[in-house]
Design a protein around this motif. Structure first.
Motif, mmCIF file in Angstrom:
data_model
loop_
_atom_site.group_PDB
_atom_site.id
_atom_site.type_symbol
_atom_site.label_atom_id
_atom_site.label_comp_id
_atom_site.label_asym_id
_atom_site.label_seq_id
_atom_site.Cartn_x
_atom_site.Cartn_y
_atom_site.Cartn_z
ATOM 1 N N LEU A 153 0.812 -1.152 0.177
ATOM 2 C CA LEU A 153 0.036 -0.036 -0.008
ATOM 3 C C LEU A 153 0.937 1.177 0.072
ATOM 4 C CD1 LEU A 153 -2.987 -0.885 2.373
ATOM 5 C CD2 LEU A 153 -3.114 -0.335 -0.130
ATOM 6 N N LEU A 154 1.975 1.144 0.836
ATOM 7 C CA LEU A 154 2.813 2.442 0.941
ATOM 8 C C LEU A 154 3.452 2.684 -0.477
ATOM 9 C CD1 LEU A 154 4.534 1.948 4.353
ATOM 10 C CD2 LEU A 154 2.693 3.633 3.763
ATOM 11 N N THR A 155 3.981 1.599 -1.220
ATOM 12 C CA THR A 155 4.459 1.669 -2.315
ATOM 13 C C THR A 155 3.802 2.330 -3.287
ATOM 14 O OG1 THR A 155 6.238 -0.096 -1.788
ATOM 15 C CG2 THR A 155 5.822 0.338 -4.139
ATOM 16 N N GLU A 156 2.425 1.768 -3.424
ATOM 17 C CA GLU A 156 1.553 2.160 -4.351
ATOM 18 C C GLU A 156 1.068 3.736 -4.159
ATOM 19 O OE1 GLU A 156 -3.014 1.001 -5.827
ATOM 20 O OE2 GLU A 156 -1.827 -0.357 -4.364
ATOM 21 N N LEU A 157 0.889 4.008 -2.823
ATOM 22 C CA LEU A 157 0.344 5.544 -2.782
ATOM 23 C C LEU A 157 1.059 6.712 -2.985
ATOM 24 C CD1 LEU A 157 -1.608 4.671 0.572
ATOM 25 C CD2 LEU A 157 -2.615 5.300 -1.526
ATOM 26 N N ARG A 158 2.333 6.444 -2.250
ATOM 27 C CA ARG A 158 3.540 7.307 -2.525
ATOM 28 C C ARG A 158 2.778 8.941 -2.771
ATOM 29 N NH1 ARG A 158 8.462 6.452 -2.798
ATOM 30 N NH2 ARG A 158 8.930 8.287 -3.993
ATOM 31 N N PRO A 159 2.199 9.622 -1.740
ATOM 32 C CA PRO A 159 1.620 10.782 -1.683
ATOM 33 C C PRO A 159 2.795 11.662 -1.626
ATOM 34 C CG PRO A 159 1.121 9.798 0.646
ATOM 35 C CD PRO A 159 1.986 8.945 -0.366
ATOM 36 N N GLU A 160 2.334 13.030 -1.533
ATOM 37 C CA GLU A 160 3.210 14.151 -1.500
ATOM 38 C C GLU A 160 3.663 14.177 -0.081
ATOM 39 O OE1 GLU A 160 3.252 18.896 -1.488
ATOM 40 O OE2 GLU A 160 1.693 17.892 -2.563
ATOM 41 N N GLN A 161 3.040 13.871 0.946
ATOM 42 C CA GLN A 161 3.499 13.842 2.281
ATOM 43 C C GLN A 161 2.750 12.821 3.120
ATOM 44 O OE1 GLN A 161 3.995 17.778 3.825
ATOM 45 N NE2 GLN A 161 3.292 17.347 5.811
ATOM 46 N N MET A 162 3.546 12.148 3.921
ATOM 47 C CA MET A 162 2.711 11.299 4.815
ATOM 48 C C MET A 162 3.198 11.368 6.372
ATOM 49 S SD MET A 162 2.180 7.037 4.468
ATOM 50 C CE MET A 162 1.100 6.919 2.991
ATOM 51 N N THR A 163 2.563 11.416 7.428
ATOM 52 C CA THR A 163 2.793 11.451 8.501
ATOM 53 C C THR A 163 3.261 9.824 9.172
ATOM 54 O OG1 THR A 163 1.669 13.393 9.108
ATOM 55 C CG2 THR A 163 2.260 12.085 11.160
ATOM 56 N N LEU A 164 4.421 9.479 9.695
ATOM 57 C CA LEU A 164 4.652 8.351 10.316
ATOM 58 C C LEU A 164 4.524 8.253 11.753
ATOM 59 C CD1 LEU A 164 8.335 8.035 8.576
ATOM 60 C CD2 LEU A 164 5.927 7.032 7.741
ATOM 61 N N ALA A 165 4.744 9.444 12.328
ATOM 62 C CA ALA A 165 4.261 9.604 13.792
ATOM 63 C C ALA A 165 4.275 11.023 14.228
ATOM 64 C CB ALA A 165 5.507 8.996 14.488
ATOM 65 N N ALA A 166 4.047 11.278 15.319
ATOM 66 C CA ALA A 166 3.900 12.811 15.720
ATOM 67 C C ALA A 166 5.274 13.486 15.623
ATOM 68 C CB ALA A 166 3.697 12.927 17.119
ATOM 69 N N GLY A 167 5.341 14.369 14.775
ATOM 70 C CA GLY A 167 6.696 14.881 14.392
ATOM 71 C C GLY A 167 7.522 14.439 13.127
ATOM 72 N N ALA A 168 7.082 13.362 12.776
ATOM 73 C CA ALA A 168 7.661 12.689 11.688
ATOM 74 C C ALA A 168 7.143 12.574 10.447
ATOM 75 C CB ALA A 168 8.258 11.135 12.244
ATOM 76 N N VAL A 169 7.732 13.151 9.506
ATOM 77 C CA VAL A 169 7.063 12.832 8.132
ATOM 78 C C VAL A 169 7.850 12.441 6.767
ATOM 79 C CG1 VAL A 169 5.898 14.632 6.374
ATOM 80 C CG2 VAL A 169 5.727 15.032 8.684
ATOM 81 N N TRP A 170 7.155 11.650 6.089
ATOM 82 C CA TRP A 170 7.912 11.062 5.089
ATOM 83 C C TRP A 170 7.510 12.157 3.488
ATOM 84 C CZ3 TRP A 170 5.300 6.203 2.168
ATOM 85 C CH2 TRP A 170 6.030 5.793 1.255
ATOM 86 N N LEU A 171 8.553 12.342 2.938
ATOM 87 C CA LEU A 171 8.310 13.332 1.792
ATOM 88 C C LEU A 171 8.730 12.604 0.447
ATOM 89 C CD1 LEU A 171 9.648 16.521 3.231
ATOM 90 C CD2 LEU A 171 7.297 15.865 3.005
#
Length: 222
Positions: free
Chosen positions: A13-31
């Motif tokens: 799901l993560l590989t397919e979605l690849r949005p502009e921004q995703m929160t992993l935890a409070a204060g942590a962001v995947w870009l």
């Protein structure tokens, strides 16, 4: 998009979605793909950097060589030895000061941190980890810095890797994030000292970086 609230747990799901921004935890962001516009220039710069400052195997406090090879840029470079982990103003093998972090990388780190909600980030250390297939990085905390108010910016180049982002305890379940060339992860605040690592790198090839993954980790060390 918030990874936790949406309940996305599978790599597919993560590989397919690849949005502009995703929160992993409070204060942590995947870009995902944030560094792609600069990726070609980054790879070219690193090739030049590695000539006078080749990646080398640092030692663990137990006296074993790390599988991952490292180099650094900035006022302080991360080093490991039998005496422990920390930062040094000079390269251990040569005794020379580390080269400065170039504007290209400083700007990328600043902009990624700002995108993740951290304004005014100016790193003084850039650790360069070079992973070959079969290498991995166990779960660990980034805790050798003096200033924990500043975030960490991690830039991925080259072949894919699975980033493991856990919690405040080593035993906390880690989210598996499928990082690709040009992805950036930023974490700070409540998650600044969360455990994280890299699963074993699978064999692959990238047209710019070859058969390796190169990771830039930018921090405010002092």
């Amino acid at each position: 998009m918030n990874l936790l609230t949406r309940g996305l747990k599978t790599m597919d799901l993560l590989t397919e979605l690849r949005p502009e921004q995703m929160t992993l935890a409070a204060g942590a962001v995947w870009l995902p793909g944030f560094a792609l516009p600069q990726a070609e220039a980054l790879c070219a710069y690193l090739q030049q950097h590695f000539v006078p400052h080749p990646p080398q195997q640092m030692m663990t406090p137990m006296g074993y060589p790390m599988s991952v090879r490292t180099s650094s840029m900035g006022d302080r470079g991360w080093v490991g030895s039998a005496q422990g982990y920390g930062y040094s103003a000079v390269e251990p093998s040569s005794g020379r000061p580390w080269p400065p972090i170039p504007p290209l990388i400083l700007t990328l780190a600043h902009d990624a941190a700002l995108k993740a909600g951290y304004a005014g980030f100016v790193p003084d250390s850039c650790l360069i980890n070079v992973y070959a297939p079969g290498n991995k990085m166990g779960l660990h905390q980034d805790k050798d810095e003096q200033d924990f108010s500043q975030p960490i910016v991690s830039v991925s180049l080259g072949i894919p890797a699975t980033f493991l982002f856990g919690g405040a305890r080593r035993s906390d379940k880690a989210v598996k994030v499928p990082l690709q060339h040009g992805d950036v992860v930023v974490w700070g605040g409540a998650s600044r000292r969360f455990y994280h690592g890299i699963a074993t790198i699978a064999a692959n090839q990238h047209p710019q970086a070859g058969a390796q993954r190169i990771n830039l980790t930018l921090r405010k060390a002092t």
